[in-house]
Design an enzyme around this catalytic site. Sequence first.
Site, PDB file in Angstrom:
ATOM      1  CG  ASN A 119      -1.868   1.165   1.275  1.00 56.92           C
ATOM      2  OD1 ASN A 119      -1.787   2.082   0.468  1.00 56.92           O
ATOM      3  ND2 ASN A 119      -2.769   1.150   2.238  1.00 56.92           N
ATOM      4  NE  ARG A 143      -6.110   1.822  -0.377  1.00 55.46           N
ATOM      5  CZ  ARG A 143      -6.108   3.005   0.207  1.00 55.46           C
ATOM      6  NH1 ARG A 143      -4.986   3.509   0.689  1.00 55.46           N
ATOM      7  NH2 ARG A 143      -7.224   3.709   0.310  1.00 55.46           N
ATOM      8  CG  HIS A 178     -12.963   3.570   2.648  1.00 48.96           C
ATOM      9  ND1 HIS A 178     -13.712   4.567   3.242  1.00 48.96           N
ATOM     10  CD2 HIS A 178     -11.670   3.933   2.805  1.00 48.96           C
ATOM     11  CE1 HIS A 178     -12.917   5.489   3.738  1.00 48.96           C
ATOM     12  NE2 HIS A 178     -11.664   5.136   3.490  1.00 48.96           N
ATOM     13  CG  LEU A 220     -17.951   4.798  11.004  1.00 46.67           C
ATOM     14  CD1 LEU A 220     -18.808   4.956  12.253  1.00 46.67           C
ATOM     15  CD2 LEU A 220     -18.396   5.761   9.906  1.00 46.67           C
ATOM     16  NE  ARG A 240     -10.423  12.806   2.825  1.00 45.76           N
ATOM     17  CZ  ARG A 240     -10.212  11.498   2.753  1.00 45.76           C
ATOM     18  NH1 ARG A 240     -11.222  10.659   2.868  1.00 45.76           N
ATOM     19  NH2 ARG A 240      -9.002  11.034   2.558  1.00 45.76           N
ATOM     20  CD  GLU A 244      -9.143  -1.026   4.024  1.00 44.03           C
ATOM     21  OE1 GLU A 244      -9.343  -0.489   2.921  1.00 44.03           O
ATOM     22  OE2 GLU A 244      -8.830  -0.399   5.051  1.00 44.03           O
TER      23      GLU A 244
END
Length: 409
Positions: free
Chosen positions: A18, A102, A191, A220, A252, A395
Amino acid sequence: MTANAGASADATHVLVLNSGSSSVKYQLLDMADSARLATGLVERIGEETSRLTHSPLATGGAKRERERPIADHDEALRAVTEELAADGLGLDSPELAAIGHRVVHGGQRFSGPTVIDRDVLAEIERLIPVAPLHNPANISGIRTAMGLRPDLPQVAVFDTAFHTTMPEHAARYAIDVETADAHRIRRYGFHGTSHAYVSRETAKLLGKDVADVNVIVLHLGNGASASAVEGGRCVDTSMGLTPLEGLVMGTRSGDIDPAVTFHLRRVAGMSVDEVDELLNKKSGLIGLCGDNDMREIGRRMGEGDRAAQLAFEIYVHRLRKYVGAYTAVLGRVDAVAFTAGVGENSAAVREASLRGLGVLGIEVDAVRNSVRGSSARLISADTSRVAVAVVPTDEELEIATQTYALVSA
């Protein structure tokens, strides 16, 4: 594709990379039993003092930390290779089947894991305008890894891929079609590896086939997104063209009237770049109360801090709106699943965001919700028609699983 030429036919190891703008996270997994063999992080790439942290899980050895200048991603990956080689797990290992990368943005073209070739890499490059902060770093990691092992399959697993099943009425913005198509303006979602993994794990927790389960997934973390998953397929998600749309996040804004941008330009004289920085880096929780760590916000709330309290209320109000909206989108909801750092660890967020939703059949059990744990678990009340679950995301395992399934087929 069939077993690759760069590894033995029974190779089962997958290295997951990643690559961020100034970091490389990595994990080496054995897909024979999904065991983690090594994990680590290179951070502050390009600074005078970079740091590499490596945990050799296969050998049970102590975590190793090194600080030294690391100029770029090429040097970072070479440092990772050295650490893995010290454990007998280097990139020249015959047990290494593939490297899974990723990649944040795959646009409309990539709906699943993809073996990277020149054409694929060129398409990822063409998508840089819609992912200027992420795709360039992903590309750097891919190019370096391909240089180190050109004979080994390199697989791109896209954050956007899981959301390509959204119907056009959910993916399209209501703007001029020709303009939208010319500039690839649509809702892509992000995501995706987390939403895919968590929706499947939620079905397992309920003892059902994923095709028979409708789930609202709430990812989250500092970045946050919601998805409506119908029978294993995403039918709506909160993030859009970029990861800015949707829920309130750490830095954000999430959903906001687009005219705010015009207003700030005309009235405050802010440039496009300044507005971009405001909405992406100086908004959300940190903009509301100066903190983007939910633990610190909780501590401040306990001391009566009004700014922290308001930030929390805005955060959970947005969550509640999305749960209600996605209940309407799905028609039938079997479970609401919380995941990622805040979702897995903040009982207060889980309780507050679902409070008052008994009319939708959603009820949280206070005792179950207060129990911390590292495994998937139900926190809904016995009277709740909809299951409420906490499902830790993984992930890296999802990327490794998709990568290995592709190269071993």
